[in-house]
Design a protein around this motif. Structure first.
Motif: not given
Lengths: 213, 213
Positions: B207, B161, B209, A112, B157, B159, A86, A114, B117, B184-187, B189-190, B120-121, B164, A118, A121
């Motif tokens: 999850l 996640l 989104f 956002r 969109t 996303s 990101t 999402d 947070l 969870q690195d965000g790759k 997303l979107s 979400y969990f 783990k 992130v 994290f």
């Protein structure tokens, strides 16, 4: 990606903050940081929000797919078209490459969902490489491993959340943790500080939320 | 805790939503749900916000430490003083006990970052017991394990996640996932939906989104 010779570079004068593209700060605490920062880095789209408020960053980093090209930016523009991270990660990694070891994150939550998740994290990901404090309208949030003391005030809300689990001890909090295994179930939210400081010791990374008021 | 005989109980007429004590919905999508719900459950403090808008819930659940006692509430009040879970958890568990298997969460994000947070969990915690969709101002968010199809629209969109990690495959998304291990690195997303539906298959909870627009 451009690596600057930091010692000769006035652009990276500290304190340094990154303004991410979540909701723009509204409360006193993040706004004070924004106003007092020496180097403000915008992650692409967040520059538009800042410019609309007649402010300007010193640095813009990102894939430049969001920034309004009409803006005549005179600062440092760092395009990074890597699709595997990101814009906020690009900014953090650029600071690490430039041997900057302390940064404040603003605008990293809100809008956002999402991205917000992130961004939390990211604190777990980078805390070993750079001292990051995320300042929202409500909390100062940082990641901790091992023993650490924090400045505080009586009645400050202190919430703790681990990456997964952690064995945690505390001093100076109303509900003392004594080598307790904690999880993400929310039982370690809304603790309170007893006074001017508290300390926490943990064996796995945890997020520590400290309320502004 | 009170368990209602649901079949005789008009209070739990579906659709059912829980209004948590995050930021009050502002956008069309969550407000439409709020306006069309048959049973609205407030988690203690969120009742104050609702009442200030001249609306009233059918049920209030929580430890009752936040609700304004001046309010003359004629609905069902479920006090639960358990200190080991949040008011939102109390509400979800009360629904499960009453054999309700579908609920929408509103107001579960914003304001307190620590609560956001943990909320979400909660999706990871309860998705096996009750069909929960969290509706924010921006996204519909739900937890999924295994194969599932989702109604969608071109350009939505999407996303993803994981809790783990997860090995994920997708159909109907612009960037196809083909048994890919995600973190969870965000790759992830979107991503974007190609049309009226997409499907996702995963081996660990994730999850999902989905943007409103």
């Amino acid at each position: 990606m451009l690596i600057l010779p930091v010692s000769k570079n006035k652009i990276l004068k500290e304190p340094i903050a990154i303004l991410a593209n979540g909701s723009f700060p509204r409360k006193k605490e993040p706004l004070e940081i924004l106003n007092n920062v020496c180097t403000l880095i915008c992650t692409d789209g967040s520059a538009n929000t800042l410019i609309a408020k007649n402010l300007s960053p010193q640095v813009i980093i990102g894939d430049m797919d969001s920034i309004n090209n009409k803006f005549q930016f005179k600062g440092l523009k760092i395009p990074d078209y890597n699709k595997n991270n990101t814009d906020l990660e690009k900014a953090i990694e650029w600071l690490i490459m430039n041997k900057i070891y302390k940064v404040t994150l603003l605008g990293a939550t809100g809008n956002r969902d999402d991205m917000t998740l992130v961004n939390y994290f990211l604190l777990f990901k980078y805390f070993n490489e750079i001292d990051i404090t995320m300042i929202t309208d409500f909390f100062s949030i940082s990641c901790n491993l091992g023993k650490k003391s924090f400045n505080s005030f009586k009645g400050q809300t202190v919430s703790i959340l681990p990456k997964k689990n952690s064995i945690v001890s505390s001093k100076g909090l109303k509900f003392t943790l004594n080598n307790e295994r904690i999880s993400q179930d929310g039982k370690t939210l809304s603790n309170l500080s007893n006074g001017k400081s508290f300390s926490i010791n943990c064996d796995e990374p945890i997020l520590i939320f400290r309320s502004h008021t």
